[in-house]
Design a protein around this motif. Structure first.
Motif, short mmCIF file in Angstrom:
data_model
loop_
_atom_site.label_atom_id
_atom_site.label_comp_id
_atom_site.label_asym_id
_atom_site.label_seq_id
_atom_site.Cartn_x
_atom_site.Cartn_y
_atom_site.Cartn_z
N LYS A 86 44.45 44.33 29.97
CA LYS A 86 44.80 42.92 30.06
C LYS A 86 44.91 42.47 31.52
O LYS A 86 44.34 41.45 31.92
CB LYS A 86 46.13 42.67 29.35
CG LYS A 86 46.65 41.24 29.51
CD LYS A 86 48.03 41.08 28.87
CE LYS A 86 48.58 39.68 29.13
NZ LYS A 86 49.95 39.53 28.53
N ALA A 87 45.62 43.25 32.32
CA ALA A 87 45.81 42.89 33.73
C ALA A 87 44.48 42.91 34.48
O ALA A 87 44.18 42.02 35.27
CB ALA A 87 46.81 43.83 34.39
N ALA A 88 43.68 43.94 34.22
CA ALA A 88 42.39 44.07 34.91
C ALA A 88 41.46 42.91 34.55
O ALA A 88 40.75 42.38 35.41
CB ALA A 88 41.74 45.40 34.56
N ASN B 200 38.74 38.03 36.37
CA ASN B 200 38.40 36.63 36.13
C ASN B 200 39.10 35.69 37.12
O ASN B 200 39.16 34.49 36.92
CB ASN B 200 38.76 36.24 34.70
CG ASN B 200 37.76 36.78 33.70
OD1 ASN B 200 36.59 36.40 33.69
ND2 ASN B 200 38.20 37.69 32.85
N SER B 201 39.62 36.29 38.20
CA SER B 201 40.23 35.55 39.32
C SER B 201 41.50 34.80 38.93
O SER B 201 41.91 33.87 39.63
CB SER B 201 39.22 34.57 39.94
OG SER B 201 38.08 35.27 40.41
N ALA B 202 42.13 35.19 37.83
CA ALA B 202 43.41 34.60 37.45
C ALA B 202 44.52 35.44 38.10
O ALA B 202 45.27 36.17 37.44
CB ALA B 202 43.56 34.58 35.93
N TYR B 203 44.60 35.34 39.43
CA TYR B 203 45.42 36.28 40.18
C TYR B 203 46.92 36.13 39.90
O TYR B 203 47.65 37.12 39.93
CB TYR B 203 45.14 36.13 41.67
CG TYR B 203 43.72 36.44 42.03
CD1 TYR B 203 43.20 37.72 41.87
CD2 TYR B 203 42.87 35.45 42.51
CE1 TYR B 203 41.88 38.01 42.17
CE2 TYR B 203 41.55 35.73 42.83
CZ TYR B 203 41.06 37.00 42.66
OH TYR B 203 39.76 37.29 42.95
N ASP B 204 47.37 34.91 39.63
CA ASP B 204 48.79 34.74 39.34
C ASP B 204 49.17 35.40 38.02
O ASP B 204 50.17 36.13 37.94
CB ASP B 204 49.16 33.25 39.33
CG ASP B 204 48.27 32.42 38.41
OD1 ASP B 204 47.20 32.91 37.99
OD2 ASP B 204 48.65 31.28 38.12
N LEU B 205 48.35 35.20 37.00
CA LEU B 205 48.61 35.83 35.71
C LEU B 205 48.40 37.33 35.79
O LEU B 205 49.13 38.12 35.16
CB LEU B 205 47.70 35.23 34.64
CG LEU B 205 47.91 33.74 34.35
CD1 LEU B 205 46.88 33.24 33.35
CD2 LEU B 205 49.33 33.48 33.84
N ALA B 206 47.40 37.75 36.57
CA ALA B 206 47.15 39.18 36.73
C ALA B 206 48.33 39.86 37.41
O ALA B 206 48.73 40.97 37.03
CB ALA B 206 45.87 39.40 37.54
N ALA B 207 48.89 39.21 38.43
CA ALA B 207 50.05 39.79 39.12
C ALA B 207 51.21 39.98 38.15
O ALA B 207 51.90 41.02 38.18
CB ALA B 207 50.46 38.91 40.29
N GLU B 208 51.44 39.00 37.29
CA GLU B 208 52.49 39.13 36.29
C GLU B 208 52.20 40.30 35.34
O GLU B 208 53.10 41.07 34.98
CB GLU B 208 52.62 37.83 35.48
CG GLU B 208 53.14 36.64 36.28
CD GLU B 208 53.20 35.38 35.44
OE1 GLU B 208 52.97 35.47 34.21
OE2 GLU B 208 53.50 34.32 36.00
N ALA B 209 50.93 40.42 34.95
CA ALA B 209 50.54 41.49 34.03
C ALA B 209 50.67 42.87 34.68
O ALA B 209 51.09 43.84 34.04
CB ALA B 209 49.12 41.26 33.53
N TRP B 210 50.29 42.97 35.96
CA TRP B 210 50.44 44.25 36.66
C TRP B 210 51.91 44.62 36.80
O TRP B 210 52.29 45.79 36.64
CB TRP B 210 49.78 44.19 38.04
CG TRP B 210 48.29 44.18 38.04
CD1 TRP B 210 47.46 43.27 38.63
CD2 TRP B 210 47.41 45.15 37.42
NE1 TRP B 210 46.14 43.60 38.42
CE2 TRP B 210 46.09 44.74 37.69
CE3 TRP B 210 47.63 46.30 36.69
CZ2 TRP B 210 44.98 45.46 37.24
CZ3 TRP B 210 46.52 47.03 36.22
CH2 TRP B 210 45.23 46.60 36.50
N ASN B 211 52.75 43.63 37.11
CA ASN B 211 54.19 43.92 37.21
C ASN B 211 54.75 44.39 35.87
O ASN B 211 55.57 45.32 35.83
CB ASN B 211 54.93 42.66 37.68
CG ASN B 211 54.95 42.52 39.19
OD1 ASN B 211 55.19 43.48 39.91
ND2 ASN B 211 54.69 41.32 39.69
#
Length: 218
Positions: free
Chosen positions: A46-48, A53-64
């Protein structure tokens, strides 16, 4: 000063290419996705996907969330690196720096260690540009370590150039001139050569070495 507003953009263009897709070391030689639990695999995917897809804010939340819920998973170091990249994209430099430092501290054999070191140096350098001038010396140390570890690495020119900038902004113009000179001498075909020679010329001028400045501009 025009010199540094120009080089700020140049450096950003140089290092920005590292802040792209999510990375997984388990895709190469170390580890296997089968060692992860299904929940960890789903969280990582999910995070990857968000990052790719350049959704970096959502990706950062997912990685956290991944790091919080799966602290012992085999891809924790990969996730921390990817989180650092997302934070760089979001211009959250202090947080990115912290994640990259943790990544490098816990993974000596990380496949993207050279990339992580350059991004760490870049984040530290940019924090120095934001009224934290003491960090220029720390940025220089990161670039020194990178060049010592990867003397013929793929990011050598970028590291040498940003090392020169860090030294210059630390106030040691003579050492900065030598750093620029070495880059120009060692990498005559580098894409950074025009910027390096300009920096060298300006620095020589500021040192009162007009003849050397003229040679750099020529």
């Amino acid at each position: 000063m025009l010199r540094h507003s120009t080089f700020w953009v140049c450096a950003l263009l140089c290092v920005g290419c590292l802040s792209d897709s999510a990375w997984s070391q388990t895709d190469s030689t170390n580890g296997s996705a089968t060692e992860s639990s299904p929940a960890a695999v789903n969280a990582y995917t999910k995070a990857a996907t968000l990052q790719n897809n350049s959704a970096y804010d959502l990706a950062a939340e997912a990685w956290n969330a991944y790091l919080k819920n799966h602290p012992d998973d085999v891809r924790v170091v990969d996730a921390r690196y990817n989180l650092g990249v997302c934070l760089l994209e979001l211009k959250q430099l202090a947080k990115a720096r912290s994640q990259l430092q943790a990544c490098l501290a816990t993974a000596e054999d990380f496949d993207r260690r050279e990339d992580a070191m350059l991004n760490l140096g870049w984040a530290t350098y940019m924090l120095g540009m934001q009224d934290q001038p003491k960090l220029f010396s720390e940025a220089r140390n990161v670039f020194d370590d990178l060049l010592e570890s990867y003397p013929n690495g793929k990011h050598r020119d970028q590291a040498q150039f940003l090392r020169g900038e860090s030294i210059y902004l630390s106030g040691d113009k003579a050492a900065a001139a030598e750093a620029y000179r070495q880059l120009a001498e060692q990498s005559p075909n580098s894409d950074l050569l025009p910027n390096t020679l300009y920096a060298l010329g300006v620095t020589y001028e500021e040192l009162g070495q007009q003849a050397s400045a003229g040679g750099a501009y020529d």
